[in-house]
Design a protein around this motif. Structure first.
Motif, PDB file in Angstrom:
ATOM      1  N   LEU A 113     -24.931   3.502  51.196  1.00  0.00           N
ATOM      2  CA  LEU A 113     -24.628   4.388  50.073  1.00  0.00           C
ATOM      3  C   LEU A 113     -23.889   3.676  48.942  1.00  0.00           C
ATOM      4  CD1 LEU A 113     -23.413   7.573  52.015  1.00  0.00           C
ATOM      5  CD2 LEU A 113     -25.688   7.122  51.091  1.00  0.00           C
ATOM      6  N   PHE A 114     -23.495   2.441  49.158  1.00  0.00           N
ATOM      7  CA  PHE A 114     -22.749   1.690  48.143  1.00  0.00           C
ATOM      8  C   PHE A 114     -23.457   1.642  46.778  1.00  0.00           C
ATOM      9  CE2 PHE A 114     -19.287  -1.199  50.112  1.00  0.00           C
ATOM     10  CZ  PHE A 114     -18.721  -0.094  50.702  1.00  0.00           C
ATOM     11  N   PRO A 115     -24.784   1.463  46.729  1.00  0.00           N
ATOM     12  CA  PRO A 115     -25.444   1.396  45.416  1.00  0.00           C
ATOM     13  C   PRO A 115     -25.309   2.665  44.575  1.00  0.00           C
ATOM     14  CG  PRO A 115     -26.853   0.414  47.085  1.00  0.00           C
ATOM     15  CD  PRO A 115     -25.716   1.056  47.811  1.00  0.00           C
ATOM     16  N   LEU A 116     -24.916   3.783  45.193  1.00  0.00           N
ATOM     17  CA  LEU A 116     -24.710   4.999  44.408  1.00  0.00           C
ATOM     18  C   LEU A 116     -23.545   4.835  43.433  1.00  0.00           C
ATOM     19  CD1 LEU A 116     -25.180   7.798  47.104  1.00  0.00           C
ATOM     20  CD2 LEU A 116     -26.787   7.113  45.328  1.00  0.00           C
ATOM     21  N   LEU A 117     -22.579   4.015  43.824  1.00  0.00           N
ATOM     22  CA  LEU A 117     -21.425   3.736  42.961  1.00  0.00           C
ATOM     23  C   LEU A 117     -21.575   2.296  42.482  1.00  0.00           C
ATOM     24  CD1 LEU A 117     -18.620   5.336  45.182  1.00  0.00           C
ATOM     25  CD2 LEU A 117     -20.086   6.437  43.482  1.00  0.00           C
ATOM     26  N   PHE A 118     -22.118   2.121  41.291  1.00  0.00           N
ATOM     27  CA  PHE A 118     -22.526   0.796  40.845  1.00  0.00           C
ATOM     28  C   PHE A 118     -21.685   0.219  39.712  1.00  0.00           C
ATOM     29  CE2 PHE A 118     -25.026   4.173  38.917  1.00  0.00           C
ATOM     30  CZ  PHE A 118     -24.808   3.953  37.562  1.00  0.00           C
ATOM     31  N   THR A 119     -20.706   0.964  39.209  1.00  0.00           N
ATOM     32  CA  THR A 119     -19.887   0.433  38.122  1.00  0.00           C
ATOM     33  C   THR A 119     -18.743  -0.414  38.672  1.00  0.00           C
ATOM     34  OG1 THR A 119     -18.439   2.375  38.055  1.00  0.00           O
ATOM     35  CG2 THR A 119     -20.440   2.440  36.697  1.00  0.00           C
ATOM     36  N   SER A 120     -18.225  -1.297  37.844  1.00  0.00           N
ATOM     37  CA  SER A 120     -17.157  -2.211  38.276  1.00  0.00           C
ATOM     38  C   SER A 120     -15.883  -1.480  38.703  1.00  0.00           C
ATOM     39  CB  SER A 120     -16.844  -3.211  37.156  1.00  0.00           C
ATOM     40  OG  SER A 120     -17.978  -4.003  36.869  1.00  0.00           O
ATOM     41  N   PRO A 121     -15.427  -0.454  37.970  1.00  0.00           N
ATOM     42  CA  PRO A 121     -14.201   0.245  38.405  1.00  0.00           C
ATOM     43  C   PRO A 121     -14.349   0.930  39.760  1.00  0.00           C
ATOM     44  CG  PRO A 121     -14.674   0.738  36.107  1.00  0.00           C
ATOM     45  CD  PRO A 121     -15.877   0.033  36.659  1.00  0.00           C
ATOM     46  N   GLU A 122     -15.588   1.265  40.138  1.00  0.00           N
ATOM     47  CA  GLU A 122     -15.798   1.960  41.410  1.00  0.00           C
ATOM     48  C   GLU A 122     -15.858   1.007  42.599  1.00  0.00           C
ATOM     49  OE1 GLU A 122     -18.444   5.808  39.956  1.00  0.00           O
ATOM     50  OE2 GLU A 122     -19.412   3.847  40.220  1.00  0.00           O
ATOM     51  N   LEU A 123     -16.006  -0.296  42.349  1.00  0.00           N
ATOM     52  CA  LEU A 123     -16.145  -1.264  43.437  1.00  0.00           C
ATOM     53  C   LEU A 123     -14.947  -1.266  44.370  1.00  0.00           C
ATOM     54  CD1 LEU A 123     -17.622  -3.554  44.859  1.00  0.00           C
ATOM     55  CD2 LEU A 123     -16.676  -5.139  43.164  1.00  0.00           C
ATOM     56  N   PRO A 124     -13.697  -1.442  43.884  1.00  0.00           N
ATOM     57  CA  PRO A 124     -12.562  -1.437  44.814  1.00  0.00           C
ATOM     58  C   PRO A 124     -12.358  -0.084  45.484  1.00  0.00           C
ATOM     59  CG  PRO A 124     -11.788  -1.454  42.543  1.00  0.00           C
ATOM     60  CD  PRO A 124     -13.267  -1.684  42.495  1.00  0.00           C
ATOM     61  N   ILE A 125     -12.726   1.001  44.787  1.00  0.00           N
ATOM     62  CA  ILE A 125     -12.541   2.337  45.363  1.00  0.00           C
ATOM     63  C   ILE A 125     -13.435   2.520  46.581  1.00  0.00           C
ATOM     64  CG2 ILE A 125     -12.817   4.804  44.930  1.00  0.00           C
ATOM     65  CD1 ILE A 125     -12.140   4.283  42.011  1.00  0.00           C
ATOM     66  N   LYS A 126     -14.724   2.197  46.438  1.00  0.00           N
ATOM     67  CA  LYS A 126     -15.640   2.420  47.553  1.00  0.00           C
ATOM     68  C   LYS A 126     -15.351   1.479  48.720  1.00  0.00           C
ATOM     69  CE  LYS A 126     -19.410  -0.491  45.690  1.00  0.00           C
ATOM     70  NZ  LYS A 126     -20.784  -0.469  45.135  1.00  0.00           N
ATOM     71  N   ILE A 127     -14.947   0.244  48.415  1.00  0.00           N
ATOM     72  CA  ILE A 127     -14.629  -0.692  49.497  1.00  0.00           C
ATOM     73  C   ILE A 127     -13.391  -0.245  50.260  1.00  0.00           C
ATOM     74  CG2 ILE A 127     -13.854  -3.045  49.990  1.00  0.00           C
ATOM     75  CD1 ILE A 127     -15.684  -4.032  47.789  1.00  0.00           C
ATOM     76  N   LEU A 128     -12.366   0.165  49.543  1.00  0.00           N
ATOM     77  CA  LEU A 128     -11.128   0.599  50.190  1.00  0.00           C
ATOM     78  C   LEU A 128     -11.352   1.854  51.022  1.00  0.00           C
ATOM     79  CD1 LEU A 128      -8.100   0.316  50.628  1.00  0.00           C
ATOM     80  CD2 LEU A 128      -7.726   1.624  48.518  1.00  0.00           C
ATOM     81  N   LEU A 129     -12.071   2.832  50.466  1.00  0.00           N
ATOM     82  CA  LEU A 129     -12.313   4.079  51.195  1.00  0.00           C
ATOM     83  C   LEU A 129     -13.132   3.826  52.458  1.00  0.00           C
ATOM     84  CD1 LEU A 129     -13.094   6.582  48.286  1.00  0.00           C
ATOM     85  CD2 LEU A 129     -11.058   6.511  49.733  1.00  0.00           C
ATOM     86  N   MET A 130     -14.149   2.978  52.357  1.00  0.00           N
ATOM     87  CA  MET A 130     -14.955   2.709  53.544  1.00  0.00           C
ATOM     88  C   MET A 130     -14.162   1.939  54.590  1.00  0.00           C
ATOM     89  SD  MET A 130     -18.743   1.097  54.043  1.00  0.00           S
ATOM     90  CE  MET A 130     -19.327   0.753  55.718  1.00  0.00           C
TER      91      MET A 130
END
Length: 438
Positions: free
Chosen positions: A329-346
């Motif tokens: 599901l990572f490609p759903l959040l593709f902007t740079s500001p969302e990268l640390p958010i999705k990694i940390l949450l997962m």
């Protein structure tokens, strides 16, 4: 906001409405999780509340990473819909069959993707509610068939269908509704391939095409460019392998679901057997369905959570599926500001999943073998390559689809492995004398 032609409209009020409406409808999901926790077998006593199966299940459902990003970041109302599904599952586990059937009928008319799991509901209700007794060996007692129960179920389905589709039938718009529910012209796969069998099929076709061009087996002028990797939602033809039609996917899906349905009928295990069949129906439809979205993996992950806190074997399967499925599901959040958010949450959710289930089954064998562990660890270098290394290379300009292709294909291997492992577990599982009697 309500003007259909008002494209690209945005306002702060609209954003507040969307966000708070999602949060408000999650109340149903929270209630459904509470009811599911009441259905969990509490044989594993624990002094610490943090190690109780019900607490672990509540966290796995309420803080599910995939549902969190899809609803509260990507923005959808899946929490409300999954709340209806989990509540219907809870009602069936509590033997409140009519309530469970009503909730699922309502759910099905909210979103037709839940047709994936309809066979599990239909067979379980027929086996457990329409037939009211079993023989001593667990086989069905045919004389126990209840015409009244069948009639009640039929009335529920007809009433919900009439309320939902009646206005469209009266206005003569039912064909338009059906054409939008089943848009076969959108193509076999979404713009980003869901990690299923067809992603592997597409990748194999691409590999054979490249090999054929290198060996001069294929004519370059007759090969369409970026037919499957252009990022467009459309129909396309495979180059080397046979092209896949909607009918072919329907047949594959039907065949892949059949064994789980047969097990539910001939090897009944009560609510546990129903959950196994539900998960397998969801996974089989995800594996072979037409134009499957990557978010559909949640349809298997969430109900599998209920099984993961009851047996170590199911916990291991859950860890592989949830890690692989959430990563896809990572490609759903593709902007740079969302990268640390999705990694940390997962990371937070994955670490908790592994630690809590490992603690729950610490007296049993390891949840994962060495090969499964290596597979999951390789997700880390894959993410580093896709998000950090690849954008710095000249390949990005000429092959922008490569990160999505790698993510889809690698995750498809994990999802396929889970599907096979769960099927083998269900087909080879022995039923105890007590389960047969029940």
């Amino acid at each position: 906001m309500l003007v259909i032609e008002n494209l690209n409209y945005t306002s702060r009020a609209t954003i507040f409405f969307q966000r708070f409406s999602v949060i408000f409808t999650d109340i149903l999901f929270i209630y459904a999780v509470r009811e599911c926790c009441r259905c969990v077998n509490g044989k594993r006593a624990a002094k610490d509340i943090l190690e109780k199966p019900t607490f672990i299940l509540a966290v796995l459902l309420l803080w599910n990473f995939g549902l969190l990003i899809v609803d509260h970041i990507h923005f959808q109302y899946n929490g409300f819909l999954f709340g209806l599904m989990l509540l219907s599952v809870a009602r069936l586990c509590q033997k409140r069959y009519l309530e469970g059937a009503l909730l699922f009928a309502v759910l099905l008319h909210f979103k037709h993707i839940y047709m994936y799991v309809a066979p599990a509901y239909g067979i379980y209700l027929l086996r457990s509610y329409c037939f009211t007794a079993n023989n001593a060996d667990g086989s069905l007692k045919w004389r126990s068939f209840s015409l009244l129960h069948v009639t009640l179920l039929g009335l529920i389905v007809c009433l919900v269908s009439a309320l939902s589709l009646g206005p469209f039938i009266v206005l003569g718009q039912l064909p338009q509704v059906l054409s939008r529910l089943f848009p076969f012209k959108r193509g076999l796969c979404h713009a980003y391939w869901a990690p299923n069998f067809w992603a592997l099929y597409n990748a194999m076709d691409k590999a054979l095409t490249i090999f054929g061009l290198k060996c001069n087996f294929l004519d370059p002028t007759k090969i369409p460019k970026a037919s499957m990797t252009g990022g467009l939602v459309q129909e396309f033809q495979h180059t080397v392998l046979p092209s896949v039609t909607p009918l072919a996917t329907l047949i594959c899906t039907f065949i892949s679901i059949l064994p789980s349905v047969f097990c539910l009928w001939f090897k009944p295990q009560g609510p546990r057997g129903f959950l196994q069949c539900l998960v397998l129906c969801a996974l089989s439809s995800f594996m072979f369905g037409w134009h499957v979205h990557e978010k559909a993996i949640l349809l298997a992950i969430l109900p599998l959570s209920l099984l993961s806190v009851q047996r170590a074997k199911d916990a291991g399967i859950y860890l592989i599926l949830t890690t692989t499925g959430h990563f896809s599901l990572f490609p759903l959040l593709f902007t740079s500001p969302e990268l640390p958010i999705k990694i940390l949450l997962m990371l937070l959710f994955t670490v908790y999943s592994f630690s809590s289930l490992k603690s729950l089954f610490r007296r049993e064998r390891p949840l994962l073998n060495w090969l499964e562990t290596i597979y999951l660890i390789q997700l880390v270098p894959l993410e580093i390559f896709c998000e950090i290394i690849f954008p710095l290379t000249p390949w990005k300009r000429h092959f922008p689809f490569v990160p999505l292709l790698l993510t889809s294909v690698y995750c498809a291997l994990g999802v396929t492995y889970v599907w096979l492992k769960l099927y083998i577990s269900v087909l080879t599982e022995r039923i105890s004398v007590r389960q047969k009697a029940e």
